[in-house]
Write an enzyme that holds these catalytic residues in place. Structure first.
Site, PDB file in Angstrom:
ATOM      1  N   THR A  95       0.794  -1.098   0.160  1.00  0.00           N
ATOM      2  CA  THR A  95       0.005   0.169  -0.051  1.00  0.00           C
ATOM      3  C   THR A  95       0.889   1.433  -0.110  1.00  0.00           C
ATOM      4  O   THR A  95       1.932   1.162   0.662  1.00  0.00           O
ATOM      5  CB  THR A  95      -0.937   0.046   1.183  1.00  0.00           C
ATOM      6  OG1 THR A  95      -1.309   1.337   1.358  1.00  0.00           O
ATOM      7  CG2 THR A  95      -0.121  -0.171   2.471  1.00  0.00           C
ATOM      8  N   HIS A  97      -0.176   3.931   1.356  1.00  0.00           N
ATOM      9  CA  HIS A  97      -0.743   4.343   2.535  1.00  0.00           C
ATOM     10  C   HIS A  97       0.363   4.169   3.484  1.00  0.00           C
ATOM     11  O   HIS A  97       0.358   4.815   4.566  1.00  0.00           O
ATOM     12  CB  HIS A  97      -1.994   3.852   2.979  1.00  0.00           C
ATOM     13  CG  HIS A  97      -3.185   4.262   2.101  1.00  0.00           C
ATOM     14  ND1 HIS A  97      -3.289   4.097   0.769  1.00  0.00           N
ATOM     15  CD2 HIS A  97      -4.176   5.035   2.459  1.00  0.00           C
ATOM     16  CE1 HIS A  97      -4.365   4.457   0.376  1.00  0.00           C
ATOM     17  NE2 HIS A  97      -5.226   5.330   1.360  1.00  0.00           N
TER      18      HIS A  97
HETATM   19  N1  RBF Z   1      -3.365  -1.311   8.523  1.00  0.00           N
HETATM   20  C1  RBF Z   1      -2.309  -2.144   8.987  1.00  0.00           C
HETATM   21  O1  RBF Z   1      -2.318  -2.216  10.374  1.00  0.00           O
HETATM   22  N2  RBF Z   1      -1.443  -2.517   8.169  1.00  0.00           N
HETATM   23  C2  RBF Z   1      -1.451  -2.349   6.771  1.00  0.00           C
HETATM   24  O2  RBF Z   1      -0.715  -2.879   6.049  1.00  0.00           O
HETATM   25  C3  RBF Z   1      -2.782  -1.466   6.163  1.00  0.00           C
HETATM   26  N3  RBF Z   1      -2.757  -1.219   5.064  1.00  0.00           N
HETATM   27  C4  RBF Z   1      -3.750  -0.449   4.435  1.00  0.00           C
HETATM   28  C5  RBF Z   1      -3.862  -0.208   3.204  1.00  0.00           C
HETATM   29  C6  RBF Z   1      -4.886   0.670   2.501  1.00  0.00           C
HETATM   30  C7  RBF Z   1      -5.189   0.953   1.385  1.00  0.00           C
HETATM   31  C8  RBF Z   1      -5.799   1.070   3.658  1.00  0.00           C
HETATM   32  C9  RBF Z   1      -7.087   1.980   2.972  1.00  0.00           C
HETATM   33  C10 RBF Z   1      -5.864   0.955   4.867  1.00  0.00           C
HETATM   34  C11 RBF Z   1      -4.754  -0.048   5.315  1.00  0.00           C
HETATM   35  N4  RBF Z   1      -4.707  -0.194   6.783  1.00  0.00           N
HETATM   36  C12 RBF Z   1      -3.586  -1.039   7.055  1.00  0.00           C
HETATM   37  C13 RBF Z   1      -5.714  -0.177   7.848  1.00  0.00           C
HETATM   38  C14 RBF Z   1      -5.481   1.221   8.481  1.00  0.00           C
HETATM   39  O3  RBF Z   1      -4.562   0.830   9.526  1.00  0.00           O
HETATM   40  C15 RBF Z   1      -7.057   1.759   9.164  1.00  0.00           C
HETATM   41  O4  RBF Z   1      -7.549   0.572   9.806  1.00  0.00           O
HETATM   42  C16 RBF Z   1      -7.910   2.032   7.972  1.00  0.00           C
HETATM   43  O5  RBF Z   1      -7.489   2.912   7.213  1.00  0.00           O
HETATM   44  C17 RBF Z   1      -9.170   2.555   8.599  1.00  0.00           C
HETATM   45  O6  RBF Z   1      -8.943   3.880   9.529  1.00  0.00           O
END
Ligand code: RBF
Length: 159
Positions: A95, A97
């Site tokens: 990601t 993100h």
């Molecule tokens: N949360 C994680 O703990 N690890 C990740 O690798 C992770 N990747 C994400 C990738 C994307 C595209 C999105 C939108 C969210 C991701 N999240 C990840 C979730 C993030 O921490 C959170 O729970 C959400 O964005 C809701 O606020």
């Protein structure tokens, strides 16, 4: 020099405080749960090994690492909680993100720690791959959950 061959969980245990009466909250992100579960097991085992009572270790799950700051705040503001350990895993490459999430969590946890004057430990893995994550969650580089728990214990000696 990379840490390719190092077990990163080797730490000094000199002069640790008595934690038999301390209460810990461990907040665990459910994203990449196969990794974060191992981090939790490591953190929990380390707290017990160094004297914490099982009934004084609270566990709470949050959906993802981004939610760790709020989860940490929920417990840091409780008078009976002495330290909070936040555990997550944000795998880069999966990601774009990741940078936003990592920075937000690091900043958020620091803010919670300073606001409530309690140790709030950053136990979030930021590896490039699942393999690197496993190496740091009970694999060849040790367990970052262990390290996070040890950091919490050491920080309690300051408070
Ligand atoms: N949360 C994680 O703990 N690890 C990740 O690798 C992770 N990747 C994400 C990738 C994307 C595209 C999105 C939108 C969210 C991701 N999240 C990840 C979730 C993030 O921490 C959170 O729970 C959400 O964005 C809701 O606020």
């Amino acid at each position: 020099m990379s840490s390719a061959d190092k077990n990163l969980s080797v730490f000094s245990t000199d002069g640790l405080p008595d934690i038999s009466q301390a209460t810990f909250a461990i907040v665990v992100a459910e994203w990449n749960h196969e990794i974060t579960e191992k981090l939790f097991e490591g953190a929990h085992a380390t707290l017990i090994r160094y004297g914490a009572k099982p009934e004084n270790i609270i566990r709470a799950n949050v959906p993802g690492s981004y939610e760790l700051s709020f989860g940490a705040q929920v417990f840091a503001r409780k008078i009976e909680v002495d330290a909070v350990i936040a555990l997550g895993c944000v795998i880069q490459g999966e990601t774009k993100h990741n940078d936003y999430i990592n920075h937000a969590v690091a900043h958020g946890l620091t803010q919670v720690s300073l606001t409530y004057h309690k140790p709030v430990i950053f136990g979030v893995l930021t590896p490039n791959s699942q393999e690197q994550a496993l190496d740091r969650a009970g694999g060849k580089h040790g367990n970052k959950g262990d390290e996070a728990a040890m950091t919490a214990i050491k920080m309690l000696s300051l408070v």
